[in-house]
Design a protein around this motif. Structure first.
Motif, PDB file in Angstrom:
ATOM      1  N   GLU A  39       7.722  -0.813  -6.625  1.00 30.00           N
ATOM      2  CA  GLU A  39       7.441   0.600  -6.896  1.00 30.00           C
ATOM      3  C   GLU A  39       7.453   1.370  -5.583  1.00 30.00           C
ATOM      4  OE1 GLU A  39       7.138   1.744  -9.947  1.00 30.00           O
ATOM      5  OE2 GLU A  39       7.215  -0.245 -10.852  1.00 30.00           O
ATOM      6  N   PRO A  40       7.666   2.687  -5.627  1.00 26.53           N
ATOM      7  CA  PRO A  40       7.590   3.480  -4.393  1.00 26.53           C
ATOM      8  C   PRO A  40       6.237   3.289  -3.707  1.00 26.53           C
ATOM      9  CG  PRO A  40       8.522   4.792  -6.166  1.00 26.53           C
ATOM     10  CD  PRO A  40       8.032   3.501  -6.783  1.00 26.53           C
ATOM     11  N   PRO A  47       0.826  -1.208   0.000  1.00 22.66           N
ATOM     12  CA  PRO A  47       0.000   0.000   0.000  1.00 22.66           C
ATOM     13  C   PRO A  47       0.866   1.267   0.000  1.00 22.66           C
ATOM     14  CG  PRO A  47      -0.853  -1.597   1.547  1.00 22.66           C
ATOM     15  CD  PRO A  47       0.475  -2.123   1.056  1.00 22.66           C
ATOM     16  N   PRO A  48       0.350   2.326  -0.593  1.00 26.19           N
ATOM     17  CA  PRO A  48      -1.042   2.578  -0.952  1.00 26.19           C
ATOM     18  C   PRO A  48      -1.492   1.997  -2.283  1.00 26.19           C
ATOM     19  CG  PRO A  48       0.240   4.536  -1.379  1.00 26.19           C
ATOM     20  CD  PRO A  48       1.183   3.525  -0.771  1.00 26.19           C
ATOM     21  N   SER A  49      -0.693   1.140  -2.898  1.00 31.03           N
ATOM     22  CA  SER A  49      -1.110   0.496  -4.135  1.00 31.03           C
ATOM     23  C   SER A  49      -2.453  -0.201  -3.931  1.00 31.03           C
ATOM     24  CB  SER A  49      -0.075  -0.547  -4.555  1.00 31.03           C
ATOM     25  OG  SER A  49      -0.541  -1.302  -5.642  1.00 31.03           O
ATOM     26  N   THR A  50      -3.301  -0.140  -4.946  1.00 26.07           N
ATOM     27  CA  THR A  50      -4.592  -0.833  -4.887  1.00 26.07           C
ATOM     28  C   THR A  50      -4.493  -2.248  -5.450  1.00 26.07           C
ATOM     29  OG1 THR A  50      -5.226   0.133  -7.015  1.00 26.07           O
ATOM     30  CG2 THR A  50      -5.905   1.319  -5.019  1.00 26.07           C
ATOM     31  N   HIS A  66      12.423   0.092  -2.061  1.00 26.64           N
ATOM     32  CA  HIS A  66      11.780  -0.202  -3.340  1.00 26.64           C
ATOM     33  C   HIS A  66      12.837  -0.226  -4.436  1.00 26.64           C
ATOM     34  CE1 HIS A  66      11.907   4.204  -3.781  1.00 26.64           C
ATOM     35  NE2 HIS A  66      11.905   3.958  -5.069  1.00 26.64           N
ATOM     36  N   GLY A  67      12.518  -0.948  -5.488  1.00 31.88           N
ATOM     37  CA  GLY A  67      13.408  -1.036  -6.632  1.00 31.88           C
ATOM     38  C   GLY A  67      13.170  -2.321  -7.394  1.00 31.88           C
TER      39      GLY A  67
END
Length: 139
Positions: free
Chosen positions: A41-42, A11-14, A48-49
């Protein structure tokens, strides 16, 4: 107390996989484990990376120092295959980054996950394949 690195969208990815990873992280923390998260992803993850890029693998080697376990929720679109010419070098770098970790698990998510060259690199680096129906299992 176990130190765990979880690699997954976060998160905050959906992304539904982010919700799965969040639930797993919460269960580990509730059980008293120290948990860090690496996201492709950030996000709210500490790291991340891309694990298929040399810079990402160098950072992974640093981050996994002292880890007791690494769990990778693997979906092919999250970890795209590197160019064929780079796969050998990246396989060696991934093995070096994960080699000192006592327990490395890779959870195939999605129909194409296990066929991905990147998934094969994780398995070749010593990761145990954990079935997706067990992804909610805490320690």
């Amino acid at each position: 107390m176990t130190r765990v690195l979880v690699v997954a969208p976060y998160p905050p990815s959906t992304d539904p996989l982010a919700a799965t990873a969040l639930a797993y992280v919460r269960a580990l923390r509730a059980a008293g484990h120290v948990v860090d998260v690496w996201s492709p992803e950030p996000s709210a993850a500490r790291y991340h990376g891309r694990l298929t890029a040399p810079a990402g693998l160098l950072t992974l080697a640093r981050v996994t120092r002292g880890c007791d376990r690494v769990r990778v929720y693997f979906r092919a679109d999250c970890h795209p295959a590197p160019p064929a010419a780079a796969q050998g070098m990246l396989r060696v770098a991934l093995r070096a980054a994960l080699g000192p970790v006592p327990r490395v698990e890779v959870v195939p998510c999605g129909p194409d996950a296990a066929a991905s060259p990147t998934f094969v690199m994780f398995v070749a680096a010593g990761a145990d394949v954990v079935q997706p129906d067990r992804t909610e299992d805490a320690p």
